[in-house]
Design an enzyme around this catalytic site. Structure first.
Site, PDB file in Angstrom:
ATOM      1  N   GLU A   1       0.845  -1.186   0.000  1.00 18.96           N
ATOM      2  CA  GLU A   1       0.000   0.000   0.000  1.00 18.96           C
ATOM      3  C   GLU A   1       0.878   1.233   0.000  1.00 18.96           C
ATOM      4  O   GLU A   1       1.871   1.303   0.719  1.00 18.96           O
ATOM      5  CB  GLU A   1      -0.872  -0.020   1.248  1.00 18.96           C
ATOM      6  CG  GLU A   1      -1.935   1.025   1.252  1.00 18.96           C
ATOM      7  CD  GLU A   1      -2.927   0.806   2.370  1.00 18.96           C
ATOM      8  OE1 GLU A   1      -3.463   1.822   2.837  1.00 18.96           O
ATOM      9  OE2 GLU A   1      -3.146  -0.331   2.772  1.00 18.96           O
ATOM     10  N   GLY A   2       0.528   2.195  -0.844  1.00 20.62           N
ATOM     11  CA  GLY A   2       1.243   3.459  -0.894  1.00 20.62           C
ATOM     12  C   GLY A   2       0.314   4.591  -0.540  1.00 20.62           C
ATOM     13  O   GLY A   2      -0.808   4.375  -0.070  1.00 20.62           O
ATOM     14  N   GLY A   3       0.770   5.785  -0.785  1.00 19.12           N
ATOM     15  CA  GLY A   3      -0.014   6.961  -0.437  1.00 19.12           C
ATOM     16  C   GLY A   3      -1.270   7.136  -1.268  1.00 19.12           C
ATOM     17  O   GLY A   3      -2.220   7.770  -0.831  1.00 19.12           O
ATOM     18  N   MET A   4      -1.276   6.571  -2.482  1.00 17.95           N
ATOM     19  CA  MET A   4      -2.411   6.788  -3.373  1.00 17.95           C
ATOM     20  C   MET A   4      -3.192   5.530  -3.718  1.00 17.95           C
ATOM     21  O   MET A   4      -4.308   5.632  -4.225  1.00 17.95           O
ATOM     22  CB  MET A   4      -1.927   7.444  -4.662  1.00 17.95           C
ATOM     23  CG  MET A   4      -1.385   8.841  -4.453  1.00 17.95           C
ATOM     24  SD  MET A   4      -0.991   9.659  -6.000  1.00 17.95           S
ATOM     25  CE  MET A   4       0.716   9.229  -6.197  1.00 17.95           C
ATOM     26  N   ALA A   5      -2.612   4.346  -3.475  1.00 16.42           N
ATOM     27  CA  ALA A   5      -3.282   3.128  -3.928  1.00 16.42           C
ATOM     28  C   ALA A   5      -2.821   1.912  -3.131  1.00 16.42           C
ATOM     29  O   ALA A   5      -1.785   1.938  -2.469  1.00 16.42           O
ATOM     30  CB  ALA A   5      -3.004   2.905  -5.407  1.00 16.42           C
TER      31      ALA A   5
ATOM     32  N   LYS B   1      -3.866  -2.247  -9.180  1.00 12.49           N
ATOM     33  CA  LYS B   1      -3.669  -1.098  -8.320  1.00 12.49           C
ATOM     34  C   LYS B   1      -5.026  -0.431  -8.122  1.00 12.49           C
ATOM     35  O   LYS B   1      -5.651   0.018  -9.089  1.00 12.49           O
ATOM     36  CB  LYS B   1      -2.687  -0.128  -8.964  1.00 12.49           C
ATOM     37  CG  LYS B   1      -1.901   0.645  -7.953  1.00 12.49           C
ATOM     38  CD  LYS B   1      -0.626   1.162  -8.565  1.00 12.49           C
ATOM     39  CE  LYS B   1       0.392   1.278  -7.465  1.00 12.49           C
ATOM     40  NZ  LYS B   1       1.611   1.875  -7.873  1.00 12.49           N
TER      41      LYS B   1
ATOM     42  N   ASP C   1       6.551  11.543 -10.035  1.00 15.24           N
ATOM     43  CA  ASP C   1       6.773  10.779  -8.797  1.00 15.24           C
ATOM     44  C   ASP C   1       7.914   9.779  -8.990  1.00 15.24           C
ATOM     45  O   ASP C   1       7.816   8.641  -8.577  1.00 15.24           O
ATOM     46  CB  ASP C   1       5.483  10.072  -8.369  1.00 15.24           C
ATOM     47  CG  ASP C   1       5.540   9.592  -6.921  1.00 15.24           C
ATOM     48  OD1 ASP C   1       6.308  10.182  -6.117  1.00 15.24           O
ATOM     49  OD2 ASP C   1       4.837   8.622  -6.588  1.00 15.24           O
TER      50      ASP C   1
END
Length: 170
Positions: free
Chosen positions: A30-34, A51, A144
């Site tokens: 898990e990342g900041g957006m997805a 994603k 990014d």
């Protein structure tokens, strides 16, 4: 982690929403957006990464805008850019599908080795620069680039995460 960013409820919703085409195997990270899942593409019998955009971002983007931007990303065909295989909106969740790469990120390699050889560093930098130049020639800016978004497979760099970068920048 907020309630919409992941967890068993989201995992079950995703499995139900994409079950006709993909069998979700497990959550990869898990990342900041997805949130990223390993899945089996049932039509083509291959592993893929799905994603799923976090709910807050999905609401801000809206499905029409997200899918329009993802369509632009799907046109990027380059040996050092992770291709987009599919995308959609299912049960209110925005997602896109990429090949699942067996390898590691540049971040993982740097953590493991601490330092790259000059030859490896130059080769990776060239491949990433070539991928970014290709994207820029199509009017797409990644926004990014970081070691986590550079995947290494069979000794070559593959730039990932153009999909969300483009949608967010727009």
């Amino acid at each position: 982690m907020n309630a919409d960013a992941g967890g068993p409820a989201q995992d079950a919703r995703l499995s139900a929403a994409v079950g006709e085409h993909y069998r979700v195997i497990r959550r990869l990270g898990e990342g900041g957006m997805a949130t990223v899942y390993l899945a089996q593409d049932l039509r083509h019998d291959r592993e893929v990464a799905i994603k799923v955009v976090h709910q807050e971002l999905a609401m801000a983007l809206g499905p029409e805008r997200f899918l329009a931007e993802i369509k632009t990303t799907a046109k990027l065909q380059h040996p050092h850019i992770l291709p987009l295989l599919d995308s959609g909106s299912a049960d209110g969740q925005l997602f896109y599908v990429m090949p699942y790469l067996h390898g590691e990120s540049l971040r993982d390699r740097l953590v493991r080795e601490k330092q790259l050889s000059i030859d490896d560093a130059v080769r990776i930098a060239r491949e990433v620069a070539d991928a970014l130049q290709h994207a820029h020639s199509h009017g797409i800016v990644h926004r990014d680039i970081k070691p986590e978004n550079i995947l290494l497979q069979e000794g070559h760099a593959i730039v990932a995460d153009f999909g969300i970068a483009l949608a967010v920048q727009t």
